[in-house]
Design a protein around this motif. Structure first.
Motif, PDB file in Angstrom:
ATOM      1  N   VAL A  78       0.860  -1.175   0.000  1.00  0.00           N
ATOM      2  CA  VAL A  78       0.000   0.000   0.000  1.00  0.00           C
ATOM      3  C   VAL A  78       0.903   1.234   0.000  1.00  0.00           C
ATOM      4  O   VAL A  78       1.976   1.222   0.616  1.00  0.00           O
ATOM      5  CB  VAL A  78      -0.970  -0.003   1.198  1.00  0.00           C
ATOM      6  N   TYR A  79       0.476   2.264  -0.703  1.00  0.00           N
ATOM      7  CA  TYR A  79       1.276   3.466  -0.876  1.00  0.00           C
ATOM      8  C   TYR A  79       0.545   4.690  -0.330  1.00  0.00           C
ATOM      9  O   TYR A  79      -0.683   4.719  -0.255  1.00  0.00           O
ATOM     10  CB  TYR A  79       1.568   3.703  -2.359  1.00  0.00           C
ATOM     11  N   LEU A  80       1.324   5.698   0.005  1.00  0.00           N
ATOM     12  CA  LEU A  80       0.776   7.008   0.329  1.00  0.00           C
ATOM     13  C   LEU A  80       1.608   8.045  -0.407  1.00  0.00           C
ATOM     14  O   LEU A  80       2.753   8.304  -0.034  1.00  0.00           O
ATOM     15  CB  LEU A  80       0.790   7.280   1.832  1.00  0.00           C
ATOM     16  N   GLN A  81       1.037   8.574  -1.483  1.00  0.00           N
ATOM     17  CA  GLN A  81       1.694   9.641  -2.236  1.00  0.00           C
ATOM     18  C   GLN A  81       1.340  10.965  -1.568  1.00  0.00           C
ATOM     19  O   GLN A  81       0.159  11.288  -1.426  1.00  0.00           O
ATOM     20  CB  GLN A  81       1.230   9.645  -3.688  1.00  0.00           C
ATOM     21  N   MET A  82       2.363  11.697  -1.168  1.00  0.00           N
ATOM     22  CA  MET A  82       2.153  12.943  -0.443  1.00  0.00           C
ATOM     23  C   MET A  82       2.743  14.094  -1.246  1.00  0.00           C
ATOM     24  O   MET A  82       3.960  14.134  -1.475  1.00  0.00           O
ATOM     25  CB  MET A  82       2.819  12.869   0.935  1.00  0.00           C
ATOM     26  N   ASN A  83       1.892  14.990  -1.684  1.00  0.00           N
ATOM     27  CA  ASN A  83       2.304  16.160  -2.461  1.00  0.00           C
ATOM     28  C   ASN A  83       2.019  17.439  -1.680  1.00  0.00           C
ATOM     29  O   ASN A  83       1.269  17.433  -0.714  1.00  0.00           O
ATOM     30  CB  ASN A  83       1.568  16.198  -3.792  1.00  0.00           C
ATOM     31  N   SER A  84       2.627  18.528  -2.129  1.00  0.00           N
ATOM     32  CA  SER A  84       2.409  19.836  -1.493  1.00  0.00           C
ATOM     33  C   SER A  84       2.576  19.753   0.017  1.00  0.00           C
ATOM     34  O   SER A  84       1.737  20.250   0.784  1.00  0.00           O
ATOM     35  CB  SER A  84       1.016  20.370  -1.854  1.00  0.00           C
ATOM     36  N   LEU A  85       3.638  19.122   0.432  1.00  0.00           N
ATOM     37  CA  LEU A  85       3.851  18.887   1.866  1.00  0.00           C
ATOM     38  C   LEU A  85       4.044  20.184   2.633  1.00  0.00           C
ATOM     39  O   LEU A  85       4.632  21.159   2.120  1.00  0.00           O
ATOM     40  CB  LEU A  85       5.035  17.954   2.073  1.00  0.00           C
ATOM     41  N   LYS A  86       3.547  20.169   3.860  1.00  0.00           N
ATOM     42  CA  LYS A  86       3.606  21.331   4.751  1.00  0.00           C
ATOM     43  C   LYS A  86       4.374  20.950   6.025  1.00  0.00           C
ATOM     44  O   LYS A  86       4.412  19.766   6.385  1.00  0.00           O
ATOM     45  CB  LYS A  86       2.195  21.759   5.134  1.00  0.00           C
ATOM     46  N   PRO A  87       4.926  21.920   6.708  1.00  0.00           N
ATOM     47  CA  PRO A  87       5.619  21.600   7.971  1.00  0.00           C
ATOM     48  C   PRO A  87       4.726  20.842   8.960  1.00  0.00           C
ATOM     49  O   PRO A  87       5.224  19.982   9.700  1.00  0.00           O
ATOM     50  CB  PRO A  87       6.008  22.974   8.515  1.00  0.00           C
ATOM     51  N   GLU A  88       3.445  21.115   8.955  1.00  0.00           N
ATOM     52  CA  GLU A  88       2.537  20.425   9.868  1.00  0.00           C
ATOM     53  C   GLU A  88       2.285  18.972   9.493  1.00  0.00           C
ATOM     54  O   GLU A  88       1.621  18.245  10.241  1.00  0.00           O
ATOM     55  CB  GLU A  88       1.203  21.177   9.987  1.00  0.00           C
ATOM     56  N   ASP A  89       2.801  18.534   8.350  1.00  0.00           N
ATOM     57  CA  ASP A  89       2.732  17.115   7.997  1.00  0.00           C
ATOM     58  C   ASP A  89       3.865  16.315   8.656  1.00  0.00           C
ATOM     59  O   ASP A  89       3.891  15.082   8.551  1.00  0.00           O
ATOM     60  CB  ASP A  89       2.822  16.933   6.479  1.00  0.00           C
TER      61      ASP A  89
END
Length: 113
Positions: A78-89
């Motif tokens: 299973v994958y999690l593609q994370m875009n437009s990451l923010k410091p709160e991530d």
């Protein structure tokens, strides 16, 4: 004993992208719904995204439009593609198979300039 092994975390600048992977051992991955959680320092673990055995997805409002959960049953992953990451991530990200109550060890994601 089924094992979940996450990978793909790291340090990324704000606005960047990462793809997390969770490899699942065993023969029955295709019947598991899968979830990604995260836990930031001093905070409770929170649900980020879910995918059913049939591929239906759901997201926390904080990541909608930026994160995408997907699965490849042929690869037991299973994958999690994370875009437009923010410091709160910034958090430790865990995958979970609720049907069998198994968690991975977590992978650190740090979003910082």
């Amino acid at each position: 004993q089924v094992q979940l092994v996450e990978s793909g975390g790291g340090l990324v600048q704000p606005g960047g992208s990462l793809r997390l992977s969770c490899a699942v051992s065993g023969r029955f991955f295709s019947i598991y719904g899968m979830k990604w959680y995260r836990q930031a320092p001093g905070k409770q673990r929170e649900l980020v995204a879910s995918i059913s055995s049939g591929g239906d997805t759901d997201y926390d409002d904080s990541v909608k439009g930026r994160f995408t959960i997907s699965r490849d049953n042929a690869k037991n992953t299973v994958y999690l593609q994370m875009n437009s990451l923010k410091p709160e991530d910034t958090a430790v990200y865990y995958c979970n198979a609720p049907l069998i109550g198994v968690w991975g060890q977590g992978t650190q994601v740090t979003v910082s300039s």
